[in-house]
Design a protein around this motif. Structure first.
Motif, mmCIF file in Angstrom:
data_model
loop_
_atom_site.group_PDB
_atom_site.id
_atom_site.type_symbol
_atom_site.label_atom_id
_atom_site.label_comp_id
_atom_site.label_asym_id
_atom_site.label_seq_id
_atom_site.Cartn_x
_atom_site.Cartn_y
_atom_site.Cartn_z
ATOM 1 N N GLY A 97 1.008 -1.115 0.059
ATOM 2 C CA GLY A 97 -0.075 -0.187 -0.028
ATOM 3 C C GLY A 97 0.898 1.312 -0.102
ATOM 4 O O GLY A 97 2.044 1.393 0.389
ATOM 5 N N GLU A 98 0.368 2.153 -0.654
ATOM 6 C CA GLU A 98 1.164 3.424 -0.729
ATOM 7 C C GLU A 98 1.563 3.986 0.573
ATOM 8 O O GLU A 98 2.620 4.725 0.473
ATOM 9 C CB GLU A 98 0.278 4.529 -1.648
ATOM 10 C CG GLU A 98 1.149 5.693 -2.121
ATOM 11 C CD GLU A 98 2.148 5.697 -3.012
ATOM 12 O OE1 GLU A 98 3.335 6.286 -2.821
ATOM 13 O OE2 GLU A 98 2.112 4.603 -3.831
ATOM 14 N N GLU A 99 1.088 3.824 1.664
ATOM 15 C CA GLU A 99 1.266 4.561 2.851
ATOM 16 C C GLU A 99 2.589 3.981 3.430
ATOM 17 O O GLU A 99 2.886 4.513 4.399
ATOM 18 C CB GLU A 99 0.011 4.185 3.846
ATOM 19 C CG GLU A 99 -0.279 2.671 4.133
ATOM 20 C CD GLU A 99 -1.080 2.075 3.320
ATOM 21 O OE1 GLU A 99 -2.087 1.064 3.833
ATOM 22 O OE2 GLU A 99 -1.367 2.263 2.050
ATOM 23 N N PHE A 100 3.134 2.768 2.885
ATOM 24 C CA PHE A 100 4.399 2.519 3.292
ATOM 25 C C PHE A 100 5.329 2.821 2.493
ATOM 26 O O PHE A 100 6.647 2.038 2.866
ATOM 27 C CB PHE A 100 4.318 0.681 3.343
ATOM 28 C CG PHE A 100 3.294 0.129 4.554
ATOM 29 C CD1 PHE A 100 3.447 0.497 5.804
ATOM 30 C CD2 PHE A 100 2.162 -0.365 3.938
ATOM 31 C CE1 PHE A 100 2.638 0.041 6.681
ATOM 32 C CE2 PHE A 100 1.206 -0.854 4.673
ATOM 33 C CZ PHE A 100 1.129 -0.545 6.220
ATOM 34 N N ARG A 101 5.303 3.678 1.510
ATOM 35 C CA ARG A 101 6.346 3.994 0.800
ATOM 36 C C ARG A 101 7.850 4.559 1.346
ATOM 37 O O ARG A 101 8.791 4.158 1.086
ATOM 38 C CB ARG A 101 5.766 5.129 -0.277
ATOM 39 C CG ARG A 101 7.058 5.695 -1.277
ATOM 40 C CD ARG A 101 6.574 6.697 -2.340
ATOM 41 N NE ARG A 101 5.498 5.998 -3.094
ATOM 42 C CZ ARG A 101 6.013 5.506 -4.416
ATOM 43 N NH1 ARG A 101 7.374 5.329 -4.599
ATOM 44 N NH2 ARG A 101 5.052 5.014 -5.107
ATOM 45 N N ASN A 102 7.359 5.515 2.175
ATOM 46 C CA ASN A 102 8.596 5.972 2.928
ATOM 47 C C ASN A 102 9.448 4.762 3.658
ATOM 48 O O ASN A 102 10.742 4.763 3.762
ATOM 49 C CB ASN A 102 8.238 7.198 3.984
ATOM 50 C CG ASN A 102 9.274 7.645 4.671
ATOM 51 O OD1 ASN A 102 10.299 8.100 3.897
ATOM 52 N ND2 ASN A 102 9.274 8.006 6.069
ATOM 53 N N LYS A 103 8.772 4.071 4.477
ATOM 54 C CA LYS A 103 9.480 3.146 5.277
ATOM 55 C C LYS A 103 10.080 2.050 4.383
ATOM 56 O O LYS A 103 11.292 1.668 4.808
ATOM 57 C CB LYS A 103 8.327 2.209 5.905
ATOM 58 C CG LYS A 103 8.864 1.170 7.031
ATOM 59 C CD LYS A 103 7.570 0.488 7.937
ATOM 60 C CE LYS A 103 7.287 1.538 8.864
ATOM 61 N NZ LYS A 103 6.603 0.868 10.146
ATOM 62 N N ILE A 104 9.437 1.556 3.336
ATOM 63 C CA ILE A 104 10.339 0.539 2.482
ATOM 64 C C ILE A 104 11.282 1.216 1.692
ATOM 65 O O ILE A 104 12.367 0.703 1.709
ATOM 66 C CB ILE A 104 9.367 -0.023 1.451
ATOM 67 C CG1 ILE A 104 7.971 -0.725 2.252
ATOM 68 C CG2 ILE A 104 9.877 -0.959 0.684
ATOM 69 C CD1 ILE A 104 8.622 -1.921 3.223
ATOM 70 N N GLU A 105 11.257 2.263 1.436
ATOM 71 C CA GLU A 105 12.237 3.172 0.519
ATOM 72 C C GLU A 105 13.722 3.458 1.178
ATOM 73 O O GLU A 105 14.769 3.282 0.754
ATOM 74 C CB GLU A 105 11.906 4.499 -0.318
ATOM 75 C CG GLU A 105 10.866 3.957 -1.302
ATOM 76 C CD GLU A 105 10.585 5.464 -2.271
ATOM 77 O OE1 GLU A 105 10.030 5.505 -3.188
ATOM 78 O OE2 GLU A 105 10.728 6.533 -1.426
ATOM 79 N N LYS A 106 13.311 3.545 2.682
ATOM 80 C CA LYS A 106 14.493 3.577 3.536
ATOM 81 C C LYS A 106 15.403 2.532 3.574
ATOM 82 O O LYS A 106 16.555 2.532 4.074
ATOM 83 C CB LYS A 106 13.924 4.148 5.063
ATOM 84 C CG LYS A 106 13.416 5.719 4.919
ATOM 85 C CD LYS A 106 13.253 5.987 6.481
ATOM 86 C CE LYS A 106 12.770 7.254 6.486
ATOM 87 N NZ LYS A 106 12.134 7.694 7.684
ATOM 88 N N ASN A 109 -4.380 1.346 -1.200
ATOM 89 C CA ASN A 109 -4.819 0.432 -0.098
ATOM 90 C C ASN A 109 -6.123 0.399 0.157
ATOM 91 O O ASN A 109 -6.433 1.094 0.950
ATOM 92 C CB ASN A 109 -3.680 0.204 0.881
ATOM 93 C CG ASN A 109 -3.761 -1.005 1.708
ATOM 94 O OD1 ASN A 109 -4.701 -1.774 1.312
ATOM 95 N ND2 ASN A 109 -3.263 -1.436 2.785
ATOM 96 N N SER A 110 -7.015 -0.152 -0.506
ATOM 97 C CA SER A 110 -8.418 -0.398 -0.166
ATOM 98 C C SER A 110 -8.583 -1.426 0.996
ATOM 99 O O SER A 110 -9.979 -1.443 1.318
ATOM 100 C CB SER A 110 -9.258 -0.339 -1.341
ATOM 101 O OG SER A 110 -8.933 -1.676 -2.187
ATOM 102 N N PHE A 111 -7.885 -2.079 1.237
ATOM 103 C CA PHE A 111 -8.147 -3.356 2.459
ATOM 104 C C PHE A 111 -8.193 -2.843 3.728
ATOM 105 O O PHE A 111 -7.007 -2.557 4.220
ATOM 106 C CB PHE A 111 -6.630 -4.309 2.196
ATOM 107 C CG PHE A 111 -7.160 -5.598 2.912
ATOM 108 C CD1 PHE A 111 -8.448 -5.859 3.420
ATOM 109 C CD2 PHE A 111 -6.056 -6.390 3.104
ATOM 110 C CE1 PHE A 111 -8.432 -7.015 4.225
ATOM 111 C CE2 PHE A 111 -6.377 -7.494 4.008
ATOM 112 C CZ PHE A 111 -7.517 -7.884 4.519
#
Length: 405
Positions: free
Chosen positions: A37-46, A56-58
């Protein structure tokens, strides 16, 4: 160098355990593409991974908090929407990978591996499930009629048909998907803590919690020069909006000679509290791992991730399970003598206070939490998980090479 594909479709408790794996794979030279889900972009890219996000509609909370009923299947239909988003993203990558690591909630993961002709590794962030241990069986039974309605719906049948026609994917049964397996299954707990741990075959790798330093922006540190007992309170990232619960905590521990650290989540306005006792430190967010290193008691919702982290640091628990697998996790902690369970509808200031007094006055809770903690630390963590993943991919390459000869 190998190319790894990670797929996740749920919340923090499903993403956080994979962070250490991703970092370690990259350290060892693999490239990682992570879909979530797009909300995890910052965490994963780090971590250094390439991130591909989807809307993320789940909504886990809407799916299990009672909004799902015979008149309203919207939450389950949104789950189908999330699956569609992920599958479309996967097949539009125009890139080849050497293996896929997928969250157990993404029940299509093993099929995607088959279609892509690559090893499929299942990431299990709660208890592993089989016929003896399915901790979600009560939830499935509770929502059985609604799930059956979904299975009979045009949207679901069309989804299953399109999976087969467009991608060659056979959709597994929703009922059996919770115990679906990959070629290997990474389980973020110890075999000792796992329900019926000895009933699982060698494809299940119990590696313990994935404790890794997280690059999170936290300005808060715990200073406890008074050497008082420390109680940490957090209900996780989903069911953390109960003002009544926090007020009960204020009343329960106001006059106790302890230091309280309370994390209330991003949606609570701390200024809305009328009066915060002087022995409380209340924040919207704290570094949980840092606090647990100093905590004497952890009051938690019983999510698998938080439970594992608390026990990893030998902290006895008071568990107030909210939904899905949390009752099973909480009951396992109590069964092994490392904590006390309070039903969410029976929380009072008196019960909270007495539960803390019981844990602090009975050393058996600490002894038993240390026993579980030792098993978690010795399981190997994310480095052991990466060893297992790379062993599998190397073996897969050898077999593929032999078949070509």
């Amino acid at each position: 160098m190998k190319k790894a594909l990670f797929v996740n479709m749920c919340g923090q408790g499903h993403v956080n355990p994979t962070i250490g794996l991703v970092k370690e794979l990259i350290v060892r030279g693999d490239q990682v593409t992570y879909i979530a889900g797009e909300e995890f972009r910052n965490k994963i890219e780090k971590t250094g991974a390439k991130f591909i996000g989807y809307k993320n509609s789940f909504d886990v909370q809407n799916l299990f908090n009672g909004n799902l009923n015979s008149e309203n299947n919207d939450p389950l239909l949104k789950v189908i929407g999330t699956f569609k988003n992920i599958v479309e993203t996967l097949f539009n990558l125009n890139e080849t990978f050497d293996y896929i690591v997928y969250d157990s909630a993404f029940m299509l993961g093993n099929e995607v591996g088959r279609v892509f002709k690559i090893p499929a590794i299942c990431s299990i962030t709660t208890f592993a499930a089989n016929k003896r241990t399915n901790c979600l069986s009560e939830q499935i039974k509770k929502f059985g009629p609604n799930i059956q309605k979904l299975l009979n719906s045009f949207e679901y049948m069309n989804f299953v048909k399109n999976l087969k026609q467009e991608y060659g994917i056979t959709c597994p049964s929703i009922v059996t998907a919770v115990s679906a397996k990959g070629m290997i299954n990474i389980v973020y707990t110890s075999k000792y803590f796992q329900l019926c741990g000895e009933s699982f075959d060698e494809s299940y790798k119990f590696v313990g919690p994935s404790i890794a330093a997280r690059k999170e922006d936290v300005s808060f540190t715990l200073e406890n020069n008074e050497k008082k007992k420390v109680i940490y309170i957090s209900l996780g990232t989903i069911f953390n909006g109960s003002i009544e619960f926090y007020e009960n905590c204020f009343k329960a521990f106001d006059n106790m000679d302890v230091k309280i650290v309370m994390s209330v989540g991003k949606n609570i306005d701390i200024k809305a509290f009328k009066s915060i006792p002087s022995n409380f430190i209340v924040r919207n967010y704290v570094s949980q791992l840092k606090i647990l290193k100093h905590a004497d008691v952890f009051i938690t919702h019983g999510g698998m991730n938080s439970t594992n982290e608390g026990l990893y640091y030998d902290v006895p628990l008071i568990l107030i399970p909210q939904f899905v697998d949390q009752p099973a996790v909480a009951n396992r902690v109590a069964e092994l003598g490392a904590g006390i369970v309070i039903e969410k509808d029976k929380v009072t200031q008196e019960i909270l206070k007495q539960s803390v007094i019981n844990i602090l006055s009975n050393n058996d809770f600490k002894i038993n939490s240390k026993k579980i903690g030792k098993s978690l630390r010795e399981a190997g963590g994310y480095k052991k998980a990466v060893d297992e993943i790379l062993n599998l991919t190397s073996l897969y390459e050898e077999v593929a090479y032999d078949n070509e000869k």
